[in-house]
Write a protein that holds these residues in place. Structure first.
Motif, short mmCIF file in Angstrom:
data_model
loop_
_atom_site.label_atom_id
_atom_site.label_comp_id
_atom_site.label_asym_id
_atom_site.label_seq_id
_atom_site.Cartn_x
_atom_site.Cartn_y
_atom_site.Cartn_z
N LEU A 58 0.62 -1.36 0.03
CA LEU A 58 -0.12 0.08 -0.11
C LEU A 58 0.74 1.34 -0.12
CD1 LEU A 58 -2.88 -0.97 2.78
CD2 LEU A 58 -2.83 -0.88 -0.18
N PRO A 59 2.10 1.40 0.69
CA PRO A 59 2.86 2.57 0.69
C PRO A 59 3.21 2.95 -0.81
CG PRO A 59 3.38 1.34 2.93
CD PRO A 59 2.32 0.35 1.91
N LEU A 60 3.19 2.10 -1.42
CA LEU A 60 4.09 2.12 -2.87
C LEU A 60 3.16 2.52 -4.07
CD1 LEU A 60 6.10 -1.21 -3.14
CD2 LEU A 60 6.57 1.01 -1.62
N LYS A 61 1.80 2.62 -3.85
CA LYS A 61 0.52 3.20 -4.52
C LYS A 61 0.96 2.52 -5.86
CE LYS A 61 -0.46 6.28 -1.41
NZ LYS A 61 -0.10 7.61 -1.43
N GLU A 243 21.11 -1.54 -12.86
CA GLU A 243 20.38 -0.50 -12.44
C GLU A 243 19.61 -0.89 -11.11
OE1 GLU A 243 19.97 1.92 -16.52
OE2 GLU A 243 18.31 0.73 -15.91
N GLN A 244 19.78 -1.86 -10.40
CA GLN A 244 18.94 -2.18 -9.30
C GLN A 244 19.69 -1.42 -8.01
OE1 GLN A 244 16.25 -3.96 -10.18
NE2 GLN A 244 17.12 -3.42 -12.12
N TYR A 245 19.46 -0.05 -8.00
CA TYR A 245 19.88 0.37 -6.63
C TYR A 245 19.27 1.83 -6.56
CZ TYR A 245 22.72 2.93 -10.05
OH TYR A 245 23.29 3.83 -11.19
N ALA A 246 19.02 2.39 -5.34
CA ALA A 246 18.36 3.17 -5.14
C ALA A 246 18.36 4.55 -5.99
CB ALA A 246 18.37 3.73 -3.28
N GLY A 247 19.52 5.06 -6.04
CA GLY A 247 19.91 6.39 -6.72
C GLY A 247 19.45 6.36 -8.20
N LYS A 248 19.63 5.12 -8.85
CA LYS A 248 19.20 5.04 -10.33
C LYS A 248 17.45 4.81 -10.48
CE LYS A 248 19.91 5.02 -14.78
NZ LYS A 248 21.10 4.39 -15.49
N HIS A 249 16.99 3.96 -9.42
CA HIS A 249 15.57 3.87 -9.42
C HIS A 249 14.76 5.21 -9.47
CE1 HIS A 249 15.70 -0.70 -8.08
NE2 HIS A 249 15.23 -0.68 -9.37
N ALA A 250 15.34 5.95 -8.19
CA ALA A 250 14.62 7.47 -8.21
C ALA A 250 14.81 8.26 -9.33
CB ALA A 250 15.11 7.88 -7.03
N TRP A 251 15.87 8.05 -10.03
CA TRP A 251 16.28 8.83 -11.36
C TRP A 251 15.10 8.19 -12.52
CZ3 TRP A 251 18.08 7.78 -16.28
CH2 TRP A 251 18.26 8.81 -17.21
N LEU A 252 15.16 7.13 -12.49
CA LEU A 252 14.22 6.43 -13.85
C LEU A 252 12.74 6.78 -13.31
CD1 LEU A 252 15.87 2.81 -13.97
CD2 LEU A 252 15.80 4.63 -15.77
N ALA A 289 16.67 -0.75 0.09
CA ALA A 289 16.62 0.71 -0.23
C ALA A 289 15.79 1.15 -1.38
CB ALA A 289 18.03 1.12 -0.62
N SER A 290 15.75 0.31 -2.39
CA SER A 290 14.73 0.70 -3.45
C SER A 290 13.14 0.61 -2.93
CB SER A 290 15.08 -0.18 -4.72
OG SER A 290 16.45 0.38 -5.39
N TRP A 291 13.07 -0.13 -2.22
CA TRP A 291 11.77 -0.06 -1.61
C TRP A 291 11.36 1.13 -1.02
CZ3 TRP A 291 9.02 0.97 2.92
CH2 TRP A 291 7.75 0.57 2.86
N TRP A 292 12.28 1.80 -0.38
CA TRP A 292 11.98 3.00 0.26
C TRP A 292 11.82 3.96 -0.94
CZ3 TRP A 292 10.50 3.63 5.39
CH2 TRP A 292 10.89 2.48 6.13
N VAL A 293 12.63 3.90 -1.85
CA VAL A 293 12.43 4.77 -2.94
C VAL A 293 10.93 4.87 -3.42
CG1 VAL A 293 13.09 5.14 -5.48
CG2 VAL A 293 15.02 4.61 -4.01
N TYR A 294 10.40 3.66 -3.85
CA TYR A 294 9.02 3.61 -4.28
C TYR A 294 7.97 4.09 -3.26
CZ TYR A 294 10.28 1.27 -8.44
OH TYR A 294 10.84 0.96 -9.70
N ILE A 326 4.71 19.21 0.90
CA ILE A 326 5.29 19.12 -0.47
C ILE A 326 6.32 18.07 -0.30
CG2 ILE A 326 7.16 20.21 -1.79
CD1 ILE A 326 5.52 22.88 -0.66
N ASN A 327 6.34 17.12 -1.30
CA ASN A 327 7.30 16.18 -1.33
C ASN A 327 8.16 16.01 -2.48
OD1 ASN A 327 6.92 14.36 1.31
ND2 ASN A 327 4.75 14.64 0.55
N VAL A 328 9.41 15.68 -2.29
CA VAL A 328 10.13 15.50 -3.45
C VAL A 328 11.22 14.33 -3.53
CG1 VAL A 328 12.02 16.79 -4.62
CG2 VAL A 328 10.36 18.24 -3.35
N LEU A 329 11.29 13.62 -4.46
CA LEU A 329 12.28 12.39 -4.55
C LEU A 329 13.16 12.71 -5.51
CD1 LEU A 329 12.57 9.15 -4.25
CD2 LEU A 329 11.05 8.85 -6.41
N LEU A 330 14.27 12.59 -5.21
CA LEU A 330 15.60 12.78 -6.13
C LEU A 330 16.35 11.39 -6.28
CD1 LEU A 330 15.61 15.31 -3.80
CD2 LEU A 330 16.61 16.41 -5.49
#
Length: 417
Positions: A58-61, A243-252, A289-294, A326-330
């Motif tokens: 649910l948190p990942l929408k 590309e299975q890491y947080a920084g790239k997931h957020a960028w994609l 980490a990538s779960w936290w990105v989503y 306001i929320n921002v993902l980077l």
């Protein structure tokens, strides 16, 4: 620290000497509704659809899942309950498998293929889920593993399947071509071929764009010029194995939102149908980490905010009028050099016109999503948190030391005492 200047969000007190990149968040304008269209997963749930649990989903929408015909049917009840759209890959259930010595149209025999398509559609009809399922006819027909035959043969297989499905379900949503890339303009070439035969898919889909924004814009321009603006765009596999890491997931995710795709689906490289959501959970269902990105992506709600990316850093921002937050993902590519990333905010007063925050102050919080060794991550690291006087234009400096990491920024009202 001065609100009129900048907020420095340092990582454990380390202050790098250079500005590595700069991005902008501009609150002017109304934005578009946020639907988390990039929160999609391929074979991410267990086949029965029961795992992972709601607490992890649910948190990942989650917007869409892509799966085999058997999994699509068994997962249907859970997906409907979650409000998740389904895309069924018909070829994933081909009688003889992708490596079979017999594929549709071999020896000019189309009867088995026609029967197969008819049976698969009938199973979806019997399940009563036609309103929530899209039909993807064949996965990566340009790839020799999935289609070791001439292209003319798979195109005719698509032609026959399209007509069978539309005859059985005139309102069916058909997806194609789901090619492995858009090299050599494959997608537009396919669209031109389909247009001549009046079999343009309802959703045009392809995998792993080398330049998401440019490729999507080129296809969208072609569709508009050819009177097909109603056709949706789905990048129904993104994220390469490297590309299975947080920084790239957020960028994609940020790139997919910047391109304004209608949907996008994370690819699978391991743990198929084990319920790890394409390896963003550990085998024992602990968030990586990538779960936290989503999750950070899911927290971006309300309306989009205009953003300008940097050379390596991209971002996705939203403003929620209900919560006045306001929320921002980077995220970033690996080329980012260690240093400060400047996040510039402009026209904050236009985020919620006429609204004056409590005490004319706002809270600012910056959190790091640390990739680390790629294992379980129990939570985020707060690298900056403060209450600041309300001001239209300001900057946040993030000490971004590892491009494998991602960051989130939260701006909201100061809590009541």
């Amino acid at each position: 620290l001065n609100w009129a200047g900048s907020v420095l969000a340092t990582e454990k007190g380390v202050q790098p000497p250079t500005i590595s990149d700069s991005v902008l968040v501009d609150f002017a304008g109304t934005g578009r509704d946020i639907n988390h269209v990039a929160s999609g997963f391929l074979h991410g749930f267990t086949t029965d659809g029961l795992s992972p649990s709601d607490a992890l989903v649910l948190p990942l929408k989650v917007y869409m899942v892509r799966a085999t015909p058997p999994a699509t049917r068994t997962q249907a009840a859970r997906m409907k309950q979650l409000g998740v759209k389904q895309q069924v890959v018909l070829s994933d259930n081909w009688y003889f498998g992708y490596t079979s010595s017999f594929l549709p149209g071999d020896n000019n025999d189309w009867s088995i293929w026609d029967t197969f398509v008819t049976n698969e559609v009938n199973e979806i009809i019997k399940k009563g889920i036609t309103d929530n399922v899209e039909f993807d006819i064949w996965n990566e027909p340009d790839h020799p593993y999935f289609w070791p035959r001439p292209q003319d043969q798979i195109l005719y297989a698509y032609y026959r399947a399209f007509n069978i499905i539309k005859k059985m379900l005139p309102n069916a949503t058909i997806v194609g071509p789901s090619v492995s890339s858009n090299a050599s303009n494959k997608v537009i070439n396919f669209l031109g071929w389909c247009k001549k035969r009046n079999i343009v898919p309802d959703v045009i889909a392809w995998h792993f764009p080398s330049n998401i924004v440019a490729e999507v814009q080129a296809v969208r321009t072609w569709l508009a010029k050819n009177g097909l603006s109603n056709v949706k765009i789905n990048i129904n596999e993104y994220t390469l194995g490297t590309e299975q890491y947080a920084g790239k997931h957020a960028w994609l995710i940020s790139q997919l939102e910047r391109a304004q795709v209608d949907a996008a689906i994370h690819a699978i490289w391991s743990d198929q149908s084990t319920g790890t959501l394409d390896d963003i959970l550990t085998p024992s269902y602990e968030p990586k980490a990538s779960w936290w990105v989503y999750k950070g992506y899911g927290d971006v709600s309300g309306k989009t905010v205009t953003t300008t990316p940097g050379k390596n850093v991209d971002l996705f921002a939203g403003k929620d009028s209900k919560t006045k937050s306001i929320n921002v993902l980077l995220g970033t590519k690996l080329n980012l050099q260690p240093g400060d990333v400047k996040v510039k905010f402009a026209k904050l007063s236009q985020a919620f016109p006429g609204f004056i925050p409590r005490g004319r102050q706002v809270s600012v919080k910056v959190e790091r999503i640390a990739e680390g060794s790629g294992g379980a991550l129990s939570g985020l690291e707060t690298v900056y948190e403060a209450t600041m006087p309300m001001k239209d234009n300001f900057e946040v400096l993030i000490s971004w030391m590892d491009p494998h990491d991602a960051y989130v920024v939260h701006i909201g009202q100061v809590p009541e005492n």
